[in-house]
Design a protein around this motif. Sequence first.
Motif, PDB file in Angstrom:
ATOM      1  N   GLY A  85     -31.695  83.009 111.105  1.00 35.52           N
ATOM      2  CA  GLY A  85     -30.805  81.735 111.227  1.00 35.52           C
ATOM      3  C   GLY A  85     -29.308  82.038 111.282  1.00 35.52           C
ATOM      4  O   GLY A  85     -28.609  81.292 111.967  1.00 35.52           O
ATOM      5  N   SER A  86     -28.967  82.858 110.336  1.00 33.89           N
ATOM      6  CA  SER A  86     -27.431  83.331 110.368  1.00 33.89           C
ATOM      7  C   SER A  86     -27.136  83.836 111.757  1.00 33.89           C
ATOM      8  O   SER A  86     -26.029  83.731 112.019  1.00 33.89           O
ATOM      9  CB  SER A  86     -27.176  84.328 109.099  1.00 33.89           C
ATOM     10  N   VAL A  87     -27.939  84.981 112.114  1.00 34.44           N
ATOM     11  CA  VAL A  87     -27.607  85.398 113.461  1.00 34.44           C
ATOM     12  C   VAL A  87     -27.489  84.543 114.548  1.00 34.44           C
ATOM     13  O   VAL A  87     -26.561  84.290 115.340  1.00 34.44           O
ATOM     14  CB  VAL A  87     -28.596  86.722 113.929  1.00 34.44           C
ATOM     15  N   VAL A  88     -28.506  83.535 114.706  1.00 33.04           N
ATOM     16  CA  VAL A  88     -28.530  82.573 115.785  1.00 33.04           C
ATOM     17  C   VAL A  88     -27.320  81.518 115.595  1.00 33.04           C
ATOM     18  O   VAL A  88     -26.657  81.152 116.449  1.00 33.04           O
ATOM     19  CB  VAL A  88     -29.694  81.775 115.609  1.00 33.04           C
ATOM     20  N   GLY A  89     -27.099  80.957 114.354  1.00 38.93           N
ATOM     21  CA  GLY A  89     -26.125  80.265 113.912  1.00 38.93           C
ATOM     22  C   GLY A  89     -24.716  80.953 114.253  1.00 38.93           C
ATOM     23  O   GLY A  89     -23.558  80.086 114.852  1.00 38.93           O
ATOM     24  N   THR A  90     -24.399  81.978 113.974  1.00 41.00           N
ATOM     25  CA  THR A  90     -23.108  82.805 114.175  1.00 41.00           C
ATOM     26  C   THR A  90     -22.786  82.960 115.615  1.00 41.00           C
ATOM     27  O   THR A  90     -21.797  82.511 116.079  1.00 41.00           O
ATOM     28  CB  THR A  90     -23.197  84.014 113.552  1.00 41.00           C
ATOM     29  N   LEU A  91     -23.938  83.321 116.353  1.00 42.83           N
ATOM     30  CA  LEU A  91     -23.640  83.404 117.827  1.00 42.83           C
ATOM     31  C   LEU A  91     -23.286  82.341 118.462  1.00 42.83           C
ATOM     32  O   LEU A  91     -22.365  81.991 119.349  1.00 42.83           O
ATOM     33  CB  LEU A  91     -24.829  84.091 118.355  1.00 42.83           C
ATOM     34  N   ALA A  92     -24.151  81.143 118.019  1.00 41.59           N
ATOM     35  CA  ALA A  92     -23.912  79.741 118.827  1.00 41.59           C
ATOM     36  C   ALA A  92     -22.667  79.290 118.252  1.00 41.59           C
ATOM     37  O   ALA A  92     -21.880  78.679 119.134  1.00 41.59           O
ATOM     38  CB  ALA A  92     -25.218  78.884 118.269  1.00 41.59           C
ATOM     39  N   GLY A  93     -22.167  79.183 117.257  1.00 40.34           N
ATOM     40  CA  GLY A  93     -21.021  78.891 116.707  1.00 40.34           C
ATOM     41  C   GLY A  93     -19.818  79.364 117.189  1.00 40.34           C
ATOM     42  O   GLY A  93     -18.690  79.058 117.513  1.00 40.34           O
ATOM     43  N   PHE A  94     -19.773  80.792 117.154  1.00 43.65           N
ATOM     44  CA  PHE A  94     -18.479  81.474 117.430  1.00 43.65           C
ATOM     45  C   PHE A  94     -18.332  81.609 119.134  1.00 43.65           C
ATOM     46  O   PHE A  94     -17.050  81.597 119.361  1.00 43.65           O
ATOM     47  CB  PHE A  94     -18.899  82.948 117.081  1.00 43.65           C
ATOM     48  N   LEU A  95     -19.447  81.881 119.585  1.00 48.48           N
ATOM     49  CA  LEU A  95     -19.281  82.029 121.168  1.00 48.48           C
ATOM     50  C   LEU A  95     -19.127  81.023 121.834  1.00 48.48           C
ATOM     51  O   LEU A  95     -18.665  80.827 123.049  1.00 48.48           O
ATOM     52  CB  LEU A  95     -20.461  83.115 121.758  1.00 48.48           C
ATOM     53  N   GLY A  96     -20.125  79.952 121.515  1.00 50.53           N
ATOM     54  CA  GLY A  96     -19.853  78.406 122.064  1.00 50.53           C
ATOM     55  C   GLY A  96     -20.375  78.511 123.513  1.00 50.53           C
ATOM     56  O   GLY A  96     -21.224  79.427 124.035  1.00 50.53           O
ATOM     57  N   GLY A  97     -20.012  77.517 124.230  1.00 51.04           N
ATOM     58  CA  GLY A  97     -20.391  77.154 125.800  1.00 51.04           C
ATOM     59  C   GLY A  97     -21.961  77.257 126.020  1.00 51.04           C
ATOM     60  O   GLY A  97     -22.655  76.564 125.237  1.00 51.04           O
ATOM     61  N   ILE A  98     -22.443  77.856 126.910  1.00 50.36           N
ATOM     62  CA  ILE A  98     -23.917  77.782 127.445  1.00 50.36           C
ATOM     63  C   ILE A  98     -24.747  78.352 126.293  1.00 50.36           C
ATOM     64  O   ILE A  98     -25.726  77.978 126.075  1.00 50.36           O
ATOM     65  CB  ILE A  98     -23.877  78.701 128.897  1.00 50.36           C
ATOM     66  N   LEU A  99     -24.219  79.500 125.835  1.00 55.14           N
ATOM     67  CA  LEU A  99     -25.138  80.262 124.750  1.00 55.14           C
ATOM     68  C   LEU A  99     -25.355  79.233 123.658  1.00 55.14           C
ATOM     69  O   LEU A  99     -26.611  79.092 122.872  1.00 55.14           O
ATOM     70  CB  LEU A  99     -24.400  81.431 124.184  1.00 55.14           C
ATOM     71  N   ASP A 100     -24.305  78.510 123.047  1.00 50.76           N
ATOM     72  CA  ASP A 100     -24.441  77.377 121.872  1.00 50.76           C
ATOM     73  C   ASP A 100     -25.422  76.455 122.445  1.00 50.76           C
ATOM     74  O   ASP A 100     -26.306  76.215 121.649  1.00 50.76           O
ATOM     75  CB  ASP A 100     -23.156  76.923 121.710  1.00 50.76           C
ATOM     76  N   GLU A 101     -25.413  76.044 123.520  1.00 47.11           N
ATOM     77  CA  GLU A 101     -26.410  74.871 124.029  1.00 47.11           C
ATOM     78  C   GLU A 101     -27.859  75.370 124.258  1.00 47.11           C
ATOM     79  O   GLU A 101     -28.554  74.831 123.775  1.00 47.11           O
ATOM     80  CB  GLU A 101     -25.935  74.425 125.484  1.00 47.11           C
ATOM     81  N   ALA A 124     -44.686  84.506 110.368  1.00 47.84           N
ATOM     82  CA  ALA A 124     -45.269  82.959 110.552  1.00 47.84           C
ATOM     83  C   ALA A 124     -44.427  82.055 109.779  1.00 47.84           C
ATOM     84  O   ALA A 124     -43.896  80.901 110.313  1.00 47.84           O
ATOM     85  CB  ALA A 124     -46.788  83.010 110.360  1.00 47.84           C
ATOM     86  N   ILE A 125     -44.267  82.212 108.521  1.00 44.05           N
ATOM     87  CA  ILE A 125     -43.458  81.287 107.462  1.00 44.05           C
ATOM     88  C   ILE A 125     -42.025  81.116 108.163  1.00 44.05           C
ATOM     89  O   ILE A 125     -41.374  80.170 108.028  1.00 44.05           O
ATOM     90  CB  ILE A 125     -43.620  81.598 106.184  1.00 44.05           C
ATOM     91  N   ALA A 126     -41.401  82.284 108.464  1.00 39.41           N
ATOM     92  CA  ALA A 126     -40.074  82.465 108.847  1.00 39.41           C
ATOM     93  C   ALA A 126     -39.794  81.734 110.152  1.00 39.41           C
ATOM     94  O   ALA A 126     -38.576  81.107 110.435  1.00 39.41           O
ATOM     95  CB  ALA A 126     -39.588  83.950 109.048  1.00 39.41           C
ATOM     96  N   LEU A 127     -40.745  81.666 110.851  1.00 37.74           N
ATOM     97  CA  LEU A 127     -40.552  80.880 112.308  1.00 37.74           C
ATOM     98  C   LEU A 127     -40.331  79.482 111.973  1.00 37.74           C
ATOM     99  O   LEU A 127     -39.676  79.012 112.945  1.00 37.74           O
ATOM    100  CB  LEU A 127     -41.988  81.139 113.061  1.00 37.74           C
ATOM    101  N   GLY A 128     -40.905  79.021 110.986  1.00 42.45           N
ATOM    102  CA  GLY A 128     -40.626  77.520 110.920  1.00 42.45           C
ATOM    103  C   GLY A 128     -39.733  77.283 109.871  1.00 42.45           C
ATOM    104  O   GLY A 128     -39.184  76.145 109.499  1.00 42.45           O
ATOM    105  N   ALA A 129     -38.766  78.360 109.427  1.00 43.89           N
ATOM    106  CA  ALA A 129     -37.711  78.065 108.239  1.00 43.89           C
ATOM    107  C   ALA A 129     -36.350  78.399 108.699  1.00 43.89           C
ATOM    108  O   ALA A 129     -35.485  78.277 108.081  1.00 43.89           O
ATOM    109  CB  ALA A 129     -38.428  78.589 107.080  1.00 43.89           C
ATOM    110  N   TRP A 130     -36.243  79.039 109.792  1.00 42.76           N
ATOM    111  CA  TRP A 130     -34.874  79.587 110.283  1.00 42.76           C
ATOM    112  C   TRP A 130     -33.965  78.632 110.822  1.00 42.76           C
ATOM    113  O   TRP A 130     -32.841  78.632 110.590  1.00 42.76           O
ATOM    114  CB  TRP A 130     -35.241  80.658 111.109  1.00 42.76           C
ATOM    115  N   THR A 131     -34.481  77.487 111.140  1.00 40.03           N
ATOM    116  CA  THR A 131     -33.771  76.471 111.826  1.00 40.03           C
ATOM    117  C   THR A 131     -32.660  76.027 110.874  1.00 40.03           C
ATOM    118  O   THR A 131     -31.437  75.669 111.488  1.00 40.03           O
ATOM    119  CB  THR A 131     -34.490  75.551 112.400  1.00 40.03           C
ATOM    120  N   GLY A 132     -33.085  75.643 109.698  1.00 39.10           N
ATOM    121  CA  GLY A 132     -32.061  75.313 108.699  1.00 39.10           C
ATOM    122  C   GLY A 132     -30.775  76.210 108.418  1.00 39.10           C
ATOM    123  O   GLY A 132     -29.654  75.602 108.772  1.00 39.10           O
TER     124      GLY A 132
END
Length: 272
Positions: free
Chosen positions: A88-104, A139-147
Amino acid sequence: MTLLRTPTALLGFAILFALALVALLAPLLFPADPLSIAGPALLRPFQDASLPLGTDRLGRDVLAELVHGARTSLLVGLAAAATSIIIGSVVGTLAGFLGGILDEVLMRVTDAFQTVPGFLLALAFVSVVGPSLPVVVFAIALGAWTGPARVARAEVLSIRERDYVAGARAIGMHPLKIAFREVLPNALPPVLALSSVIVAAAVLTEAALSFLGLGDPNRITWGGMIAEGRTILRFAPYLSIIPGIALVLTVLGVYLAGEGVVEASAARKVRA
């Protein structure tokens, strides 16, 4: 130490410390195989001093199974929380910092995962891949990383325009290096605050999977103990009640510890 003066935190950490100590000392307390026969079948609790919690229908020591099951529950809870927070931290950081199409794109993927209940996602994944401890954790992490991903993105969006980030850009630092070396460490505290909720949910999900026969067959789990006891619930209810109480205490301890940390943080902010 505000945390030590919070009764909620003290009770939660006391429960977790006791459980962790029992889990760590399991090989010393019960060095023999917990699945080996230790006495007569269905011996009720407190009838034999050497078997204080009795035996199951195969004559195995319930206390030994309970103690070794604590290792599995805590291991799965902590490993699943760590995995989901990292993803979640990696995905959120990439989305928030780089923005644009990658964020979407990343946020739409996050939305897609959030539409599926975490337990159903874990159930489907384990059913397809096969039950084992690493598979259950992932499997548990797959459903918990979104938060954590959403919290990390929100924090990164507020941090990326600060002066020290602009200074890092000015000296030519690579964007990914800025994101993960300068921005992410400052965005982590709110993300880590979710860890108690994730651990509690992971422990319950692992127990539910084991109850359905999808836990690691080579490990004792509290969910598996409850499932085994349900077949003779009318004659030996203690086989399901005892691991059920342990499961409730674990989740309660994690929840109280997390609430205590939140209360202590709020008290520090008020004084500041």
